[in-house]
Enzyme design. Structure first.
Site, PDB file in Angstrom:
ATOM      1  N   THR A  64       0.841  -1.198   0.000  1.00  0.00           N
ATOM      2  CA  THR A  64       0.000   0.000   0.000  1.00  0.00           C
ATOM      3  C   THR A  64       0.875   1.246   0.000  1.00  0.00           C
ATOM      4  O   THR A  64       1.963   1.255   0.564  1.00  0.00           O
ATOM      5  CB  THR A  64      -0.939   0.046   1.224  1.00  0.00           C
ATOM      6  OG1 THR A  64      -0.175  -0.100   2.415  1.00  0.00           O
ATOM      7  CG2 THR A  64      -2.001  -1.029   1.143  1.00  0.00           C
ATOM      8  N   GLU A 128      -4.421   4.401   3.074  1.00  0.00           N
ATOM      9  CA  GLU A 128      -3.457   3.566   2.343  1.00  0.00           C
ATOM     10  C   GLU A 128      -4.099   3.088   1.058  1.00  0.00           C
ATOM     11  O   GLU A 128      -5.163   2.486   1.088  1.00  0.00           O
ATOM     12  CB  GLU A 128      -3.099   2.330   3.158  1.00  0.00           C
ATOM     13  CG  GLU A 128      -2.581   2.623   4.531  1.00  0.00           C
ATOM     14  CD  GLU A 128      -2.457   1.327   5.324  1.00  0.00           C
ATOM     15  OE1 GLU A 128      -2.309   0.259   4.713  1.00  0.00           O
ATOM     16  OE2 GLU A 128      -2.554   1.413   6.537  1.00  0.00           O
TER      17      GLU A 128
HETATM   18  C1  LIG Z   1      -8.288  -3.089   0.561  1.00  0.00           C
HETATM   19  C2  LIG Z   1      -7.752  -3.054   1.964  1.00  0.00           C
HETATM   20  C3  LIG Z   1      -8.603  -3.427   3.004  1.00  0.00           C
HETATM   21  C4  LIG Z   1      -8.149  -3.409   4.325  1.00  0.00           C
HETATM   22  N1  LIG Z   1      -8.990  -3.776   5.337  1.00  0.00           N
HETATM   23  C5  LIG Z   1      -8.553  -3.769   6.617  1.00  0.00           C
HETATM   24  C6  LIG Z   1      -9.409  -4.174   7.686  1.00  0.00           C
HETATM   25  O1  LIG Z   1     -10.585  -4.472   7.504  1.00  0.00           O
HETATM   26  N2  LIG Z   1      -8.874  -4.213   8.948  1.00  0.00           N
HETATM   27  C7  LIG Z   1      -7.585  -3.841   9.202  1.00  0.00           C
HETATM   28  O2  LIG Z   1      -7.176  -3.901  10.354  1.00  0.00           O
HETATM   29  N3  LIG Z   1      -6.753  -3.433   8.223  1.00  0.00           N
HETATM   30  C8  LIG Z   1      -7.211  -3.388   6.942  1.00  0.00           C
HETATM   31  N4  LIG Z   1      -6.392  -2.981   5.931  1.00  0.00           N
HETATM   32  C9  LIG Z   1      -5.123  -2.340   6.268  1.00  0.00           C
HETATM   33  C10 LIG Z   1      -3.967  -3.300   6.377  1.00  0.00           C
HETATM   34  O3  LIG Z   1      -3.937  -3.811   7.685  1.00  0.00           O
HETATM   35  C11 LIG Z   1      -2.735  -2.429   6.106  1.00  0.00           C
HETATM   36  O4  LIG Z   1      -2.765  -2.035   4.762  1.00  0.00           O
HETATM   37  C12 LIG Z   1      -1.465  -3.186   6.404  1.00  0.00           C
HETATM   38  O5  LIG Z   1      -1.324  -3.295   7.778  1.00  0.00           O
HETATM   39  C13 LIG Z   1      -0.232  -2.487   5.835  1.00  0.00           C
HETATM   40  O6  LIG Z   1       0.043  -1.312   6.503  1.00  0.00           O
HETATM   41  P1  LIG Z   1       1.513  -0.703   6.426  1.00  0.00           P
HETATM   42  O7  LIG Z   1       1.773  -0.346   4.983  1.00  0.00           O
HETATM   43  O8  LIG Z   1       1.462   0.521   7.306  1.00  0.00           O
HETATM   44  O9  LIG Z   1       2.452  -1.722   6.928  1.00  0.00           O
HETATM   45  C14 LIG Z   1      -6.812  -2.997   4.615  1.00  0.00           C
HETATM   46  C15 LIG Z   1      -5.970  -2.608   3.554  1.00  0.00           C
HETATM   47  C16 LIG Z   1      -6.433  -2.637   2.240  1.00  0.00           C
HETATM   48  C17 LIG Z   1      -5.504  -2.241   1.132  1.00  0.00           C
END
Ligand SMILES: Cc1cc2nc3c(=O)[nH]c(=O)nc-3n(C[C@H](O)[C@H](O)[C@H](O)COP(=O)(O)O)c2cc1C
Length: 199
Positions: A64, A128
């Site tokens: 992301t 993100e």
């Molecule tokens: C399409 C999408 C849906 C997501 N849905 C959730 C969710 O429902 N719950 C959650 O805790 N994180 C969700 N995330 C976030 C992810 O946890 C997060 O992108 C991941 O931890 C990476 O974060 P970082 O780049 O800061 O490491 C989602 C991310 C994306 C791209």
């Protein structure tokens, strides 16, 4: 609509995120939103890509691109936390290192998570964007533009990382299906994007 993300950010305690159940998974629709975007959409975003915790690519197979705090305001002040779909474009830096190929700088479908990532218990509100495209390298610091066109689902807490990965994979399909309608496809050519560089 529930409280905007910006209002929740002012509160000392975040409301607990619902835990994803198997029932939620089986009833997930494959296409969401009305036939044409309705207010507050489209929401235009832009800003330089920042480093997150790096878990998206490593843990989830879903890299992301994070936007800085000031770039989140146009959506956090009008929308609640959750998962959204739309288009995004990475703008090649003038005279910068040639890390981006022409196909990387097209207007591409995206999914976006706005919130506190309840599964990882983040302390800060983040936006993100995952662009549905295979990039060959990271592009931190590069300008990114987004147009958010619709809402998919709330952010959820999960009992396992695999369940989060499953839902993100469904989000990607839902985004592609939902964008594949004439009133949404139009936004690929929106003047918000830098269309001059497209072939
Ligand atoms: C399409 C999408 C849906 C997501 N849905 C959730 C969710 O429902 N719950 C959650 O805790 N994180 C969700 N995330 C976030 C992810 O946890 C997060 O992108 C991941 O931890 C990476 O974060 P970082 O780049 O800061 O490491 C989602 C991310 C994306 C791209």
């Amino acid at each position: 609509m529930g409280e905007t993300a910006a209002i929740v950010a002012t509160q000392d305690v975040r409301p607990p995120a619902p835990i994803r159940t198997d029932e939620f998974r089986t009833i997930r629709p494959q296409i969401v939103g009305p036939e044409a975007p309705e207010p507050p959409f489209p929401i235009a975003l832009h800003g330089p890509v920042q480093r997150g915790f790096g878990r998206g690519g490593k843990d989830l197979g879903c890299p992301t691109a994070n936007l800085p705090d000031e770039s989140i305001t146009p959506i956090s002040t009008v929308a609640k936390t959750g998962v959204y779909y739309g288009y995004a474009q990475v703008i090649p830096p003038k005279g910068g290192k040639p890390v981006l190929r022409p196909e990387d700088t097209k207007v591409l479908p995206m999914v976006m998570s706005l919130g506190w990532n309840p599964f990882y218990k983040n302390e800060r509100l983040t936006a993100e964007i995952h662009i549905l495209h295979e990039f060959q390298s990271d592009f931190y610091g590069v300008e990114m533009k987004g147009l958010v066109l619709g809402y998919i689902r709330p952010e959820l807490d999960y009992t396992s990382r695999d369940a989060l990965i499953d839902d993100i994979n469904v989000d990607k399909l839902v985004a592609l299906n939902s964008l594949d309608r004439s009133e949404y496809r139009k936004f690929e050519k929106d003047p918000h994007f830098d269309l001059g560089i497209m072939d």
